[in-house]
Scaffold this active site. Structure first.
Site, PDB file in Angstrom:
ATOM      1  N   TYR A  23       0.792  -1.232   0.000  1.00 34.18           N
ATOM      2  CA  TYR A  23       0.000   0.000   0.000  1.00 34.18           C
ATOM      3  C   TYR A  23       0.830   1.290   0.000  1.00 34.18           C
ATOM      4  O   TYR A  23       0.256   2.376   0.002  1.00 34.18           O
ATOM      5  CB  TYR A  23      -0.953  -0.003   1.205  1.00 34.18           C
ATOM      6  CG  TYR A  23      -1.951  -1.142   1.177  1.00 34.18           C
ATOM      7  CD1 TYR A  23      -2.961  -1.167   0.220  1.00 34.18           C
ATOM      8  CD2 TYR A  23      -1.871  -2.201   2.091  1.00 34.18           C
ATOM      9  CE1 TYR A  23      -3.870  -2.207   0.173  1.00 34.18           C
ATOM     10  CE2 TYR A  23      -2.788  -3.249   2.061  1.00 34.18           C
ATOM     11  CZ  TYR A  23      -3.780  -3.251   1.099  1.00 34.18           C
ATOM     12  OH  TYR A  23      -4.689  -4.276   1.048  1.00 34.18           O
ATOM     13  N   ASN A  72     -13.385   3.532  -1.418  1.00 34.53           N
ATOM     14  CA  ASN A  72     -12.517   2.384  -1.203  1.00 34.53           C
ATOM     15  C   ASN A  72     -13.053   1.695   0.041  1.00 34.53           C
ATOM     16  O   ASN A  72     -12.720   2.067   1.166  1.00 34.53           O
ATOM     17  CB  ASN A  72     -11.057   2.812  -1.007  1.00 34.53           C
ATOM     18  CG  ASN A  72     -10.129   1.606  -0.917  1.00 34.53           C
ATOM     19  OD1 ASN A  72     -10.594   0.469  -0.757  1.00 34.53           O
ATOM     20  ND2 ASN A  72      -8.823   1.841  -1.010  1.00 34.53           N
ATOM     21  N   HIS A  78     -15.572  -6.944  -0.451  1.00 33.61           N
ATOM     22  CA  HIS A  78     -15.737  -8.355  -0.798  1.00 33.61           C
ATOM     23  C   HIS A  78     -16.824  -9.045   0.027  1.00 33.61           C
ATOM     24  O   HIS A  78     -17.125 -10.202  -0.214  1.00 33.61           O
ATOM     25  CB  HIS A  78     -14.398  -9.080  -0.603  1.00 33.61           C
ATOM     26  CG  HIS A  78     -13.215  -8.280  -1.068  1.00 33.61           C
ATOM     27  ND1 HIS A  78     -13.065  -7.901  -2.383  1.00 33.61           N
ATOM     28  CD2 HIS A  78     -12.150  -7.736  -0.410  1.00 33.61           C
ATOM     29  CE1 HIS A  78     -11.954  -7.182  -2.508  1.00 33.61           C
ATOM     30  NE2 HIS A  78     -11.385  -7.065  -1.312  1.00 33.61           N
ATOM     31  N   ASP A  85     -25.864  -2.158  -1.053  1.00 35.02           N
ATOM     32  CA  ASP A  85     -27.254  -1.658  -1.100  1.00 35.02           C
ATOM     33  C   ASP A  85     -27.285  -0.143  -0.946  1.00 35.02           C
ATOM     34  O   ASP A  85     -28.082   0.531  -1.601  1.00 35.02           O
ATOM     35  CB  ASP A  85     -28.100  -2.299   0.003  1.00 35.02           C
ATOM     36  CG  ASP A  85     -28.500  -3.737  -0.310  1.00 35.02           C
ATOM     37  OD1 ASP A  85     -28.342  -4.167  -1.474  1.00 35.02           O
ATOM     38  OD2 ASP A  85     -28.976  -4.430   0.610  1.00 35.02           O
ATOM     39  N   HIS A  98      -9.474   0.739  -5.561  1.00 35.07           N
ATOM     40  CA  HIS A  98      -8.524  -0.036  -4.749  1.00 35.07           C
ATOM     41  C   HIS A  98      -7.113   0.436  -5.063  1.00 35.07           C
ATOM     42  O   HIS A  98      -6.766   0.652  -6.229  1.00 35.07           O
ATOM     43  CB  HIS A  98      -8.659  -1.536  -5.029  1.00 35.07           C
ATOM     44  CG  HIS A  98     -10.024  -2.025  -4.740  1.00 35.07           C
ATOM     45  ND1 HIS A  98     -10.489  -2.166  -3.452  1.00 35.07           N
ATOM     46  CD2 HIS A  98     -11.058  -2.308  -5.551  1.00 35.07           C
ATOM     47  CE1 HIS A  98     -11.743  -2.547  -3.508  1.00 35.07           C
ATOM     48  NE2 HIS A  98     -12.128  -2.636  -4.757  1.00 35.07           N
ATOM     49  N   ILE A  99      -6.327   0.554  -4.027  1.00 32.58           N
ATOM     50  CA  ILE A  99      -4.931   0.987  -4.181  1.00 32.58           C
ATOM     51  C   ILE A  99      -4.129  -0.136  -4.844  1.00 32.58           C
ATOM     52  O   ILE A  99      -3.361   0.094  -5.774  1.00 32.58           O
ATOM     53  CB  ILE A  99      -4.355   1.357  -2.795  1.00 32.58           C
ATOM     54  CG1 ILE A  99      -5.129   2.563  -2.230  1.00 32.58           C
ATOM     55  CG2 ILE A  99      -2.858   1.653  -2.888  1.00 32.58           C
ATOM     56  CD1 ILE A  99      -4.915   2.785  -0.743  1.00 32.58           C
ATOM     57  N   SER A 100      -4.343  -1.343  -4.364  1.00 35.85           N
ATOM     58  CA  SER A 100      -3.625  -2.499  -4.912  1.00 35.85           C
ATOM     59  C   SER A 100      -4.432  -3.107  -6.062  1.00 35.85           C
ATOM     60  O   SER A 100      -5.620  -2.825  -6.228  1.00 35.85           O
ATOM     61  CB  SER A 100      -3.415  -3.538  -3.813  1.00 35.85           C
ATOM     62  OG  SER A 100      -4.674  -4.058  -3.376  1.00 35.85           O
ATOM     63  N   ARG A 109     -10.360 -11.664  -2.970  1.00 40.61           N
ATOM     64  CA  ARG A 109     -10.392 -10.231  -3.323  1.00 40.61           C
ATOM     65  C   ARG A 109     -10.879 -10.008  -4.759  1.00 40.61           C
ATOM     66  O   ARG A 109     -11.000  -8.876  -5.212  1.00 40.61           O
ATOM     67  CB  ARG A 109      -9.001  -9.602  -3.171  1.00 40.61           C
ATOM     68  CG  ARG A 109      -8.478  -9.624  -1.752  1.00 40.61           C
ATOM     69  CD  ARG A 109      -7.175  -8.860  -1.633  1.00 40.61           C
ATOM     70  NE  ARG A 109      -6.429  -9.304  -0.475  1.00 40.61           N
ATOM     71  CZ  ARG A 109      -6.623  -8.866   0.779  1.00 40.61           C
ATOM     72  NH1 ARG A 109      -7.536  -7.953   1.016  1.00 40.61           N
ATOM     73  NH2 ARG A 109      -5.908  -9.332   1.782  1.00 40.61           N
TER      74      ARG A 109
HETATM   75  C1  DQA Z   1      -7.990  -2.509  -0.819  1.00 34.18           C
HETATM   76  C2  DQA Z   1      -8.010  -3.976  -1.291  1.00 34.18           C
HETATM   77  C3  DQA Z   1      -8.838  -4.831  -0.355  1.00 34.18           C
HETATM   78  O1  DQA Z   1      -8.870  -6.181  -0.806  1.00 34.18           O
HETATM   79  C4  DQA Z   1      -8.252  -4.802   1.039  1.00 34.18           C
HETATM   80  O2  DQA Z   1      -9.066  -5.524   1.929  1.00 34.18           O
HETATM   81  C5  DQA Z   1      -7.994  -3.418   1.547  1.00 34.18           C
HETATM   82  C6  DQA Z   1      -7.523  -2.386   0.622  1.00 34.18           C
HETATM   83  C7  DQA Z   1      -7.039  -1.631  -1.671  1.00 34.18           C
HETATM   84  O3  DQA Z   1      -7.188  -0.407  -1.615  1.00 34.18           O
HETATM   85  O4  DQA Z   1      -6.170  -2.151  -2.373  1.00 34.18           O
HETATM   86  O5  DQA Z   1      -8.101  -3.155   2.744  1.00 34.18           O
HETATM   87  O6  DQA Z   1      -9.304  -1.978  -0.952  1.00 34.18           O
END
Ligand code: DQA
Length: 144
Positions: A23, A72, A78, A85, A98-100, A109
């Site tokens: 991250y 985010n 997940h 909703d 998502h950052i990753s 994921r």
């Molecule tokens: C996340 C990816 C998710 O799978 C993970 O649980 C996170 C960060 C991301 O920003 O990459 O907490 O949302």
């Protein structure tokens, strides 16, 4: 003035400390300050919570007045039917972020309960994704 909101879910308060190889080393507060300078013409808001219900309350609170939400939902992406909703219930368009690159990680994921309710999805581009999402909302606001 156009209003754009960022909502970050659980554990993202630990950005910069948490798994830096995944991250990065920057805290979100640091990054948010640079976003405010970069997009000084935008009324930019940031909210973070580790609690599902607080994220839902925030979506309800801003989801009829904000011009764009970048969500985010972190781990809740997940698992949370209730946040999905809420995204479907509000009027403001939402971008899932998502950052990753979640698709390069564990299989659990790969599923998002909210992606189908969002205008689009950004992932794997690091913090840069937030800038790209803001730019998208600015451009689509100009063209509407
Ligand atoms: C996340 C990816 C998710 O799978 C993970 O649980 C996170 C960060 C991301 O920003 O990459 O907490 O949302």
């Amino acid at each position: 003035m156009m209003r754009i909101d960022i909502i970050n879910g659980p554990n993202l308060n630990l950005l910069g400390i948490r798994e830096p190889e995944v991250y990065g080393v920057k805290t979100f507060e640091e990054y948010f300050s640079s976003l405010k300078v970069l997009f000084s013409e935008i009324d930019l808001h940031y909210f973070q919570s580790n609690l599902e219900g607080e994220i839902i309350n925030r979506l309800h609170e801003i989801g009829f007045s904000s011009d764009g939400i970048i969500l985010n939902a972190a781990g809740y992406t997940h698992t949370s039917v209730a946040i999905a909703d809420a995204v479907a219930a509000i009027r403001t368009p939402v971008i899932e972020l998502h950052i990753s690159n979640v698709f390069a990680r564990e299989e659990f994921r790969h599923q998002s309960l909210m992606a189908s309710k969002c205008v689009g999805l950004i992932g794997g581009l690091g913090l840069k994704g937030y800038e790209l999402a803001i730019q998208y909302f600015i451009d689509s606001n100009k063209n509407s």
